[in-house]
Scaffold this motif. Sequence first.
Motif, short mmCIF file in Angstrom:
data_model
loop_
_atom_site.label_atom_id
_atom_site.label_comp_id
_atom_site.label_asym_id
_atom_site.label_seq_id
_atom_site.Cartn_x
_atom_site.Cartn_y
_atom_site.Cartn_z
N VAL A 108 0.85 -1.20 0.00
CA VAL A 108 0.00 0.00 0.00
C VAL A 108 0.89 1.25 0.00
CG1 VAL A 108 -1.71 1.34 1.29
CG2 VAL A 108 -1.99 -1.13 1.06
N ALA A 109 1.94 1.23 0.81
CA ALA A 109 2.86 2.38 0.86
C ALA A 109 3.54 2.59 -0.49
CB ALA A 109 3.90 2.19 1.96
N ARG A 110 4.08 1.53 -1.07
CA ARG A 110 4.75 1.65 -2.37
C ARG A 110 3.75 2.00 -3.46
NH1 ARG A 110 9.70 2.45 -3.60
NH2 ARG A 110 9.87 0.81 -5.13
N GLY A 111 2.53 1.49 -3.33
CA GLY A 111 1.49 1.77 -4.31
C GLY A 111 1.06 3.22 -4.32
N ASN A 112 1.42 3.95 -3.28
CA ASN A 112 1.11 5.37 -3.22
C ASN A 112 2.29 6.22 -3.67
OD1 ASN A 112 -1.65 6.32 -1.98
ND2 ASN A 112 -1.14 4.33 -1.11
N GLY A 113 3.25 5.60 -4.35
CA GLY A 113 4.32 6.34 -5.00
C GLY A 113 5.54 6.61 -4.15
N LEU A 114 5.67 5.95 -3.02
CA LEU A 114 6.80 6.22 -2.14
C LEU A 114 8.03 5.44 -2.56
CD1 LEU A 114 5.00 6.13 1.32
CD2 LEU A 114 5.43 8.10 -0.16
N ASP A 115 9.21 6.07 -2.41
CA ASP A 115 10.44 5.33 -2.65
C ASP A 115 10.66 4.36 -1.50
OD1 ASP A 115 11.84 6.65 -0.44
OD2 ASP A 115 11.99 8.39 -1.75
N ARG A 116 11.63 3.50 -1.65
CA ARG A 116 11.88 2.44 -0.67
C ARG A 116 12.09 3.00 0.75
NH1 ARG A 116 13.48 -2.76 -0.19
NH2 ARG A 116 13.60 -3.15 -2.40
N SER A 117 12.92 3.99 0.87
CA SER A 117 13.25 4.55 2.19
C SER A 117 12.02 5.16 2.86
CB SER A 117 14.36 5.59 2.04
OG SER A 117 14.62 6.21 3.27
N THR A 118 11.28 5.95 2.12
CA THR A 118 10.08 6.59 2.68
C THR A 118 9.03 5.54 3.01
OG1 THR A 118 10.57 8.56 1.36
CG2 THR A 118 8.37 8.41 2.33
N ALA A 119 8.88 4.52 2.15
CA ALA A 119 7.93 3.45 2.42
C ALA A 119 8.30 2.71 3.71
CB ALA A 119 7.87 2.48 1.24
N GLU A 120 9.59 2.48 3.92
CA GLU A 120 10.02 1.83 5.16
C GLU A 120 9.61 2.67 6.37
OE1 GLU A 120 14.20 1.36 4.47
OE2 GLU A 120 13.93 -0.51 3.34
N ASP A 121 9.79 3.99 6.27
CA ASP A 121 9.39 4.87 7.37
C ASP A 121 7.88 4.81 7.59
OD1 ASP A 121 12.02 5.65 7.68
OD2 ASP A 121 11.78 7.53 6.57
N VAL A 122 7.13 4.80 6.52
CA VAL A 122 5.67 4.75 6.63
C VAL A 122 5.24 3.44 7.27
CG1 VAL A 122 3.54 4.53 5.27
CG2 VAL A 122 5.13 6.41 4.83
N VAL A 123 5.81 2.33 6.84
CA VAL A 123 5.47 1.02 7.41
C VAL A 123 5.73 1.03 8.91
CG1 VAL A 123 6.09 -1.43 7.45
CG2 VAL A 123 5.75 -0.27 5.26
N GLN A 124 6.88 1.54 9.29
CA GLN A 124 7.22 1.60 10.72
C GLN A 124 6.24 2.50 11.47
OE1 GLN A 124 11.19 2.98 11.53
NE2 GLN A 124 11.05 2.47 13.68
N THR A 125 5.92 3.65 10.91
CA THR A 125 4.99 4.59 11.56
C THR A 125 3.61 3.97 11.73
OG1 THR A 125 6.19 6.49 10.67
CG2 THR A 125 3.90 6.87 11.34
N VAL A 126 3.14 3.26 10.71
CA VAL A 126 1.82 2.64 10.77
C VAL A 126 1.79 1.56 11.85
CG1 VAL A 126 0.18 1.18 9.50
CG2 VAL A 126 1.13 3.23 8.43
N TRP A 127 2.83 0.73 11.91
CA TRP A 127 2.85 -0.31 12.94
C TRP A 127 2.95 0.29 14.34
CZ3 TRP A 127 0.78 -4.71 12.47
CH2 TRP A 127 0.80 -5.39 11.25
N LEU A 128 3.72 1.35 14.49
CA LEU A 128 3.80 2.01 15.79
C LEU A 128 2.45 2.60 16.18
CD1 LEU A 128 7.30 3.75 15.58
CD2 LEU A 128 6.64 1.83 17.05
N SER A 129 1.77 3.15 15.20
CA SER A 129 0.44 3.71 15.45
C SER A 129 -0.54 2.62 15.89
CB SER A 129 -0.07 4.42 14.20
OG SER A 129 -1.34 4.97 14.42
N LEU A 130 -0.49 1.47 15.21
CA LEU A 130 -1.36 0.37 15.62
C LEU A 130 -1.03 -0.08 17.04
CD1 LEU A 130 -3.60 -1.68 14.99
CD2 LEU A 130 -1.80 -3.23 14.23
#
Length: 189
Positions: free
Chosen positions: A40-62
């Motif tokens: 989902v993160a990569r599908g929204n146009g994020l590069d690898r590094s930013t997607a990794e940050d988003v994945v981490q942020t989402v899991w921390l939020s959960l």
Amino acid sequence: MAQAPSPHDRQATLVTAAQAGDHEALNALVTELTPLVWHVARGNGLDRSTAEDVVQTVWLSLLRHLDRLHEPRAVAGWLIVATRRESQRAWRDQNGRAALSTDSALDMPDDRWLPEAEALRDDRDRRLWQAFGRMTRKCQELLRLTVLAGRAEYRAVAEALSMPRGSIGPTRGRCLNTLRQHLEDDDLF
């Protein structure tokens, strides 16, 4: 013969156990659903590094809101919505507008070694991504989510895309027909 639990049921069991403090259940949930969050993160146009940050942020939020998740079966939908929102925020912070990436397939590991077969697959994949890129953003998101989540997750996909659940299948069919037509126009098949 006993039927295997649905993904929703399995994930609900893991959420409930994680809410009770079971770290193994939380680890299993992260292992099972991180590919969905990642795509989902990569599908929204994020590069690898930013997607990794988003994945981490989402899991921390959960993790921070785990005790407030009253419907454990909705965890995949919650993650999809949270990832889309966080991805869009991250993209806007970097670029000032939203977009979709067409290169996420390039990041998948590949152990194929025959150069001729690889060249043919690469050419086919390049054409497929070009055809996919000509589709509307709505179709791109719908196809990404239904492929990743599967038919059993139509409820989560409908929630993530703010669409009626009953329209997911027909819309998906129309999107696939559009993709097929783009590919036929390019003489891929």
